[in-house]
Design a protein around this motif. Structure first.
Motif, PDB file in Angstrom:
ATOM      1  N   PRO A  35       0.830  -1.209  -0.286  1.00  0.00           N
ATOM      2  CA  PRO A  35      -0.187  -0.314   0.292  1.00  0.00           C
ATOM      3  C   PRO A  35       0.793   1.263  -0.270  1.00  0.00           C
ATOM      4  CG  PRO A  35      -0.097  -0.613   2.424  1.00  0.00           C
ATOM      5  CD  PRO A  35       0.686  -2.252   1.414  1.00  0.00           C
ATOM      6  N   VAL A  36       1.343   1.811  -1.212  1.00  0.00           N
ATOM      7  CA  VAL A  36       2.712   2.745  -1.495  1.00  0.00           C
ATOM      8  C   VAL A  36       1.603   4.063  -0.940  1.00  0.00           C
ATOM      9  CG1 VAL A  36       3.965   3.452  -2.477  1.00  0.00           C
ATOM     10  CG2 VAL A  36       4.624   1.356  -1.856  1.00  0.00           C
ATOM     11  N   ASP A  37       0.122   4.140  -1.724  1.00  0.00           N
ATOM     12  CA  ASP A  37      -0.262   5.138  -2.068  1.00  0.00           C
ATOM     13  C   ASP A  37      -0.787   5.572  -0.121  1.00  0.00           C
ATOM     14  OD1 ASP A  37      -1.347   7.069  -3.590  1.00  0.00           O
ATOM     15  OD2 ASP A  37      -3.362   6.455  -2.804  1.00  0.00           O
ATOM     16  N   LEU A  38      -1.579   4.435   0.030  1.00  0.00           N
ATOM     17  CA  LEU A  38      -2.153   4.944   1.359  1.00  0.00           C
ATOM     18  C   LEU A  38      -0.643   5.363   2.319  1.00  0.00           C
ATOM     19  CD1 LEU A  38      -4.562   3.611   3.273  1.00  0.00           C
ATOM     20  CD2 LEU A  38      -3.508   1.494   3.612  1.00  0.00           C
ATOM     21  N   VAL A  39       0.160   4.455   2.051  1.00  0.00           N
ATOM     22  CA  VAL A  39       1.365   5.250   3.359  1.00  0.00           C
ATOM     23  C   VAL A  39       1.808   6.699   3.293  1.00  0.00           C
ATOM     24  CG1 VAL A  39       3.832   4.646   4.018  1.00  0.00           C
ATOM     25  CG2 VAL A  39       2.578   3.434   3.657  1.00  0.00           C
ATOM     26  N   ILE A  40       1.940   7.323   1.603  1.00  0.00           N
ATOM     27  CA  ILE A  40       2.135   8.575   1.433  1.00  0.00           C
ATOM     28  C   ILE A  40       0.724   9.400   1.884  1.00  0.00           C
ATOM     29  CG2 ILE A  40       2.339  10.252  -0.701  1.00  0.00           C
ATOM     30  CD1 ILE A  40       3.261   8.005  -1.660  1.00  0.00           C
ATOM     31  N   ARG A  41      -0.530   8.851   1.924  1.00  0.00           N
ATOM     32  CA  ARG A  41      -1.466   9.414   2.011  1.00  0.00           C
ATOM     33  C   ARG A  41      -1.867  10.242   4.041  1.00  0.00           C
ATOM     34  NH1 ARG A  41      -5.438  10.345  -1.806  1.00  0.00           N
ATOM     35  NH2 ARG A  41      -5.124   9.102  -3.424  1.00  0.00           N
ATOM     36  N   ILE A  42      -1.421   8.739   4.007  1.00  0.00           N
ATOM     37  CA  ILE A  42      -1.357   8.201   6.072  1.00  0.00           C
ATOM     38  C   ILE A  42      -0.366   9.758   6.090  1.00  0.00           C
ATOM     39  CG2 ILE A  42      -0.273   7.669   8.145  1.00  0.00           C
ATOM     40  CD1 ILE A  42      -1.849   5.039   6.654  1.00  0.00           C
ATOM     41  N   GLN A  43       1.280   9.613   5.497  1.00  0.00           N
ATOM     42  CA  GLN A  43       2.067  10.258   6.553  1.00  0.00           C
ATOM     43  C   GLN A  43       1.814  12.311   6.012  1.00  0.00           C
ATOM     44  OE1 GLN A  43       4.668  12.080   3.855  1.00  0.00           O
ATOM     45  NE2 GLN A  43       5.719  13.095   5.354  1.00  0.00           N
ATOM     46  N   VAL A  52      -8.133  10.640   6.147  1.00  0.00           N
ATOM     47  CA  VAL A  52      -9.284  10.502   6.121  1.00  0.00           C
ATOM     48  C   VAL A  52      -9.659  11.211   5.485  1.00  0.00           C
ATOM     49  CG1 VAL A  52     -11.141  11.978   7.791  1.00  0.00           C
ATOM     50  CG2 VAL A  52      -8.645  10.244   8.594  1.00  0.00           C
ATOM     51  N   CYS A  53      -9.822  12.404   4.997  1.00  0.00           N
ATOM     52  CA  CYS A  53     -10.793  13.267   3.271  1.00  0.00           C
ATOM     53  C   CYS A  53     -10.572  12.426   2.411  1.00  0.00           C
ATOM     54  CB  CYS A  53      -9.780  14.697   3.908  1.00  0.00           C
ATOM     55  SG  CYS A  53      -8.308  14.718   2.923  1.00  0.00           S
ATOM     56  N   SER A  54      -9.622  11.232   1.740  1.00  0.00           N
ATOM     57  CA  SER A  54      -9.934  11.214   0.929  1.00  0.00           C
ATOM     58  C   SER A  54     -10.715  10.470   0.788  1.00  0.00           C
ATOM     59  CB  SER A  54      -8.809  10.160   1.117  1.00  0.00           C
ATOM     60  OG  SER A  54      -7.028  10.497   0.926  1.00  0.00           O
ATOM     61  N   PHE A  55     -11.878   9.669   1.598  1.00  0.00           N
ATOM     62  CA  PHE A  55     -12.954   9.156   1.190  1.00  0.00           C
ATOM     63  C   PHE A  55     -13.959  10.394   0.413  1.00  0.00           C
ATOM     64  CE2 PHE A  55     -10.437   6.456   4.655  1.00  0.00           C
ATOM     65  CZ  PHE A  55     -11.593   5.185   3.783  1.00  0.00           C
ATOM     66  N   SER A  56     -13.440  11.912   0.912  1.00  0.00           N
ATOM     67  CA  SER A  56     -14.707  12.237   0.354  1.00  0.00           C
ATOM     68  C   SER A  56     -13.624  13.391  -0.736  1.00  0.00           C
ATOM     69  CB  SER A  56     -15.725  12.748   1.349  1.00  0.00           C
ATOM     70  OG  SER A  56     -14.889  13.893   2.186  1.00  0.00           O
ATOM     71  N   SER A  57     -13.917  14.607  -0.434  1.00  0.00           N
ATOM     72  CA  SER A  57     -13.325  15.227  -0.757  1.00  0.00           C
ATOM     73  C   SER A  57     -12.134  16.368   0.370  1.00  0.00           C
ATOM     74  CB  SER A  57     -13.467  16.454  -1.889  1.00  0.00           C
ATOM     75  OG  SER A  57     -13.189  16.961  -2.427  1.00  0.00           O
ATOM     76  N   LEU A  87      -3.405  20.276  -1.461  1.00  0.00           N
ATOM     77  CA  LEU A  87      -1.892  20.444  -1.952  1.00  0.00           C
ATOM     78  C   LEU A  87      -1.122  19.393  -2.609  1.00  0.00           C
ATOM     79  CD1 LEU A  87      -0.975  23.187   1.075  1.00  0.00           C
ATOM     80  CD2 LEU A  87      -2.899  23.915  -1.485  1.00  0.00           C
ATOM     81  N   THR A  88      -0.791  19.881  -3.350  1.00  0.00           N
ATOM     82  CA  THR A  88       1.003  18.893  -4.010  1.00  0.00           C
ATOM     83  C   THR A  88       1.663  19.135  -2.929  1.00  0.00           C
ATOM     84  OG1 THR A  88       1.655  20.532  -5.340  1.00  0.00           O
ATOM     85  CG2 THR A  88      -0.050  19.589  -6.806  1.00  0.00           C
ATOM     86  N   GLU A  89       3.046  18.117  -3.620  1.00  0.00           N
ATOM     87  CA  GLU A  89       3.722  17.985  -3.394  1.00  0.00           C
ATOM     88  C   GLU A  89       4.953  18.489  -2.926  1.00  0.00           C
ATOM     89  OE1 GLU A  89       3.042  15.638  -4.431  1.00  0.00           O
ATOM     90  OE2 GLU A  89       2.714  13.786  -4.262  1.00  0.00           O
ATOM     91  N   ARG A  90       4.964  19.597  -3.971  1.00  0.00           N
ATOM     92  CA  ARG A  90       6.215  21.342  -4.139  1.00  0.00           C
ATOM     93  C   ARG A  90       5.145  21.611  -3.500  1.00  0.00           C
ATOM     94  NH1 ARG A  90       9.089  23.253  -6.740  1.00  0.00           N
ATOM     95  NH2 ARG A  90       9.385  21.683  -8.836  1.00  0.00           N
ATOM     96  N   GLU A  91       3.708  22.063  -3.452  1.00  0.00           N
ATOM     97  CA  GLU A  91       3.104  23.468  -2.259  1.00  0.00           C
ATOM     98  C   GLU A  91       3.638  23.261  -1.390  1.00  0.00           C
ATOM     99  OE1 GLU A  91      -0.848  22.932  -4.221  1.00  0.00           O
ATOM    100  OE2 GLU A  91      -0.531  24.844  -5.374  1.00  0.00           O
ATOM    101  N   ARG A  92       3.831  21.425  -0.471  1.00  0.00           N
ATOM    102  CA  ARG A  92       3.902  21.333   0.781  1.00  0.00           C
ATOM    103  C   ARG A  92       5.212  21.297   1.345  1.00  0.00           C
ATOM    104  NH1 ARG A  92      -0.622  16.988  -0.038  1.00  0.00           N
ATOM    105  NH2 ARG A  92       1.676  15.672   0.354  1.00  0.00           N
ATOM    106  N   MET A  93       5.838  20.703   0.601  1.00  0.00           N
ATOM    107  CA  MET A  93       7.554  21.316   0.939  1.00  0.00           C
ATOM    108  C   MET A  93       8.293  22.337   0.536  1.00  0.00           C
ATOM    109  SD  MET A  93       7.911  16.807  -0.589  1.00  0.00           S
ATOM    110  CE  MET A  93       6.832  16.198   0.367  1.00  0.00           C
ATOM    111  N   GLY A  94       7.194  23.161   0.060  1.00  0.00           N
ATOM    112  CA  GLY A  94       8.044  24.508  -0.379  1.00  0.00           C
ATOM    113  C   GLY A  94       9.670  24.511  -1.973  1.00  0.00           C
ATOM    114  N   MET A 135      11.578  13.110  -4.503  1.00  0.00           N
ATOM    115  CA  MET A 135      11.443  11.212  -4.345  1.00  0.00           C
ATOM    116  C   MET A 135       9.918  10.924  -4.325  1.00  0.00           C
ATOM    117  SD  MET A 135      12.780  10.018  -0.616  1.00  0.00           S
ATOM    118  CE  MET A 135      11.438  11.286   0.260  1.00  0.00           C
ATOM    119  N   PHE A 136       9.399  11.753  -3.941  1.00  0.00           N
ATOM    120  CA  PHE A 136       7.470  11.537  -3.158  1.00  0.00           C
ATOM    121  C   PHE A 136       7.245  10.894  -4.929  1.00  0.00           C
ATOM    122  CE2 PHE A 136       7.913  12.740   0.368  1.00  0.00           C
ATOM    123  CZ  PHE A 136       7.185  12.255   1.358  1.00  0.00           C
TER     124      PHE A 136
END
Length: 327
Positions: free
Chosen positions: A95-103, A108-113, A120-127, A135-136
Motif C-alpha cells: 500500500p504505497v499510496d496509502l502510506v504516502i497519504r497517511i504521511q 481521512v479526507c480522501s474518502f470524500s474530498s 496541496l501538491t507535494e511541491r506546495e507542501r514542501m516548498g 523522490m515522492f
C-alpha cells in the motif's frame, strides 16, 4: 480449492476486470499527477483488498502439473506459488499510496474530498525541497507495479481458451491490438509525468523562466494550465505517444528538457522494434487465416494438372472440379 470450481472461474473473471481498470486508470492518475479522492479512492482500496485476498486464494488453489495431473497437496501448492507469482503479487499489494497519504495527513479526507489546504501538491507542501518532491513523485511510480499482474491475464486466457473457441482464430490480433493500446497509453502517461517541473535541471528552469525555451505543454496550452481538463491533457499526450511509437513524430510536440528527451529516445527505440513486431505478427496471423483456402487452391491446381495431362473431356473436368471445391 479446485481450479475448475465455478466460483474460482468467477473470481478469475473479476480479476480480468480489475486488472483492466488498474492498467488504464493507475498510469493515468500517476502520469497526470491526479490524486484520487472519493469514489476512485474507495475503488483503489477495494482493489488492494481484492489483491490481498487473491494472494490467499493462490495459496489454496490446486493446479495441473506438467503431466496434466491435478495437484491438490497444500504443501506443493504453496511451494509452487512461492517460486512463481508470489513475489509479483506481494509487491503489487504493497500500500504505497496509502502510506504516502497517511504521511501527508490526507488519508481521512480522501474518502470524500480534501479541502484546498489539505489537497496541496507535494511541491506546495514542501516548498522548494526539489529533491524531496522528486523522490515522492518517483515513489508514486511504485504504484505501477500493479500492472505486472497483467502477465497473469495471458495465463487466464490460456486456462480458459476452450471457452473462447469461437474467436480463437482472432485472439492473436486482438491481443496485439490490446498490447499496442496499452503501450501507447503507458508512453503517453509517462511522457506527461516526466514533463513536469520536478524533473527539470536548474539550468533548464532558469532558461524557461527567462523565456529562452518553452516546454511543449506551454506551447500547446499556454502558461495557465489549471483549467485544462484531464481529457485534453491525455489526448494530447496520447497523440504524441502514437506518432512517436509508430513513426518519428511530426515535430509539433517536441521534447525540450533532458528528462523529456531521454524518455522520447527510449520510446522511439522501443517503438521501432515493437511496431515491427506487431506488423510481422499480424501478417503471420492473417496468412494463417487463409491457410485453408491456400490448401484448397493447391489441391485444385493438382486436379487441373491431372485433367490436362490425361486429356479429360470438359464434361468430366467441370463436375470433378466442382466436387473438389465443395470439399
Amino acid at each position: 480449492i479446485h481450479p475448475e470450481n465455478p466460483k474460482r472461474k468467477l473470481w478469475d473473471l473479476l480479476q480480468v476486470i480489475t486488472l483492466t481498470y488498474v492498467a488504464i486508470m493507475t498510469p493515468l492518475f500517476v502520469g497526470m499527477d491526479v490524486t484520487t479522492q472519493g469514489a476512485f479512492f474507495i475503488i483503489d482500496m477495494m482493489i488492494d483488498i481484492y489483491f490481498w485476498l487473491d494472494v490467499f486464494l493462490n495459496f489454496t488453489t490446486g493446479y495441473c502439473d506438467g503431466s496434466e495431473m491435478l495437484v491438490m497437496s497444500l504443501n506443493l501448492i504453496v511451494k509452487r506459488y512461492l517460486k512463481s507469482w508470489f513475489i509479483v503479487d506481494f509487491v503489487s499489494c504493497l500500500p504505497v499510496d496509502l502510506v504516502i497519504r497517511i504521511q501527508g495527513g490526507t488519508f481521512v479526507c480522501s474518502f470524500s474530498s480534501c479541502p484546498p489546504e489539505e489537497s496541496l501538491t507535494e511541491r506546495e507542501r514542501m516548498g522548494n525541497a526539489g529533491q524531496l518532491v522528486r523522490m515522492f513523485k518517483l515513489l508514486r511510480l511504485f504504484r505501477l507495479v500493479k500492472i505486472l499482474r497483467l502477465i497473469k491475464v495471458a495465463r487466464l486466457f490460456h486456462a480458459y481458451q476452450d471457452e473462447l473457441i469461437k474467436v480463437e482464430q482472432w485472439m492473436p490480433i486482438i491481443k496485439q491490438m490490446v498490447v499496442l493500446f496499452l503501450i501507447g497509453h503507458l508512453t503517453a502517461c509517462g511522457y506527461f509525468f516526466f514533463s513536469g517541473p520536478d524533473f527539470r535541471t536548474a539550468e533548464e528552469a532558469r532558461r524557461i523562466a527567462e523565456g529562452k525555451i518553452k516546454p511543449w505543454h506551454v506551447v500547446e496550452f499556454g502558461d495557465d494550465t489549471t483549467d485544462l481538463s484531464l481529457e485534453q491533457k491525455y489526448i494530447t499526450a496520447l497523440y504524441w505517444s502514437f506518432t512517436t511509437l509508430t513513426t518519428v513524430g511530426y515535430g509539433d510536440i517536441a521534447a525540450t528538457t533532458t528528462a523529456e528527451r531521454t524518455f522520447a529516445l527510449c520510446s522511439m527505440m522501443f517503438g521501432t522494434f515493437f511496431f515491427g513486431y506487431i506488423i510481422a505478427t499480424c501478417g503471420g496471423v492473417l496468412h494463417s487465416l487463409n491457410r485453408a483456402d491456400d490448401a484448397q487452391n493447391e489441391k485444385l491446381g493438382y486436379v487441373r494438372l491431372f485433367a490436362r495431362e490425361t486429356n479429360l473431356p470438359k464434361q468430366l473436368t467441370s463436375p470433378m472440379l466442382a466436387h473438389f471445391r465443395k470439399q
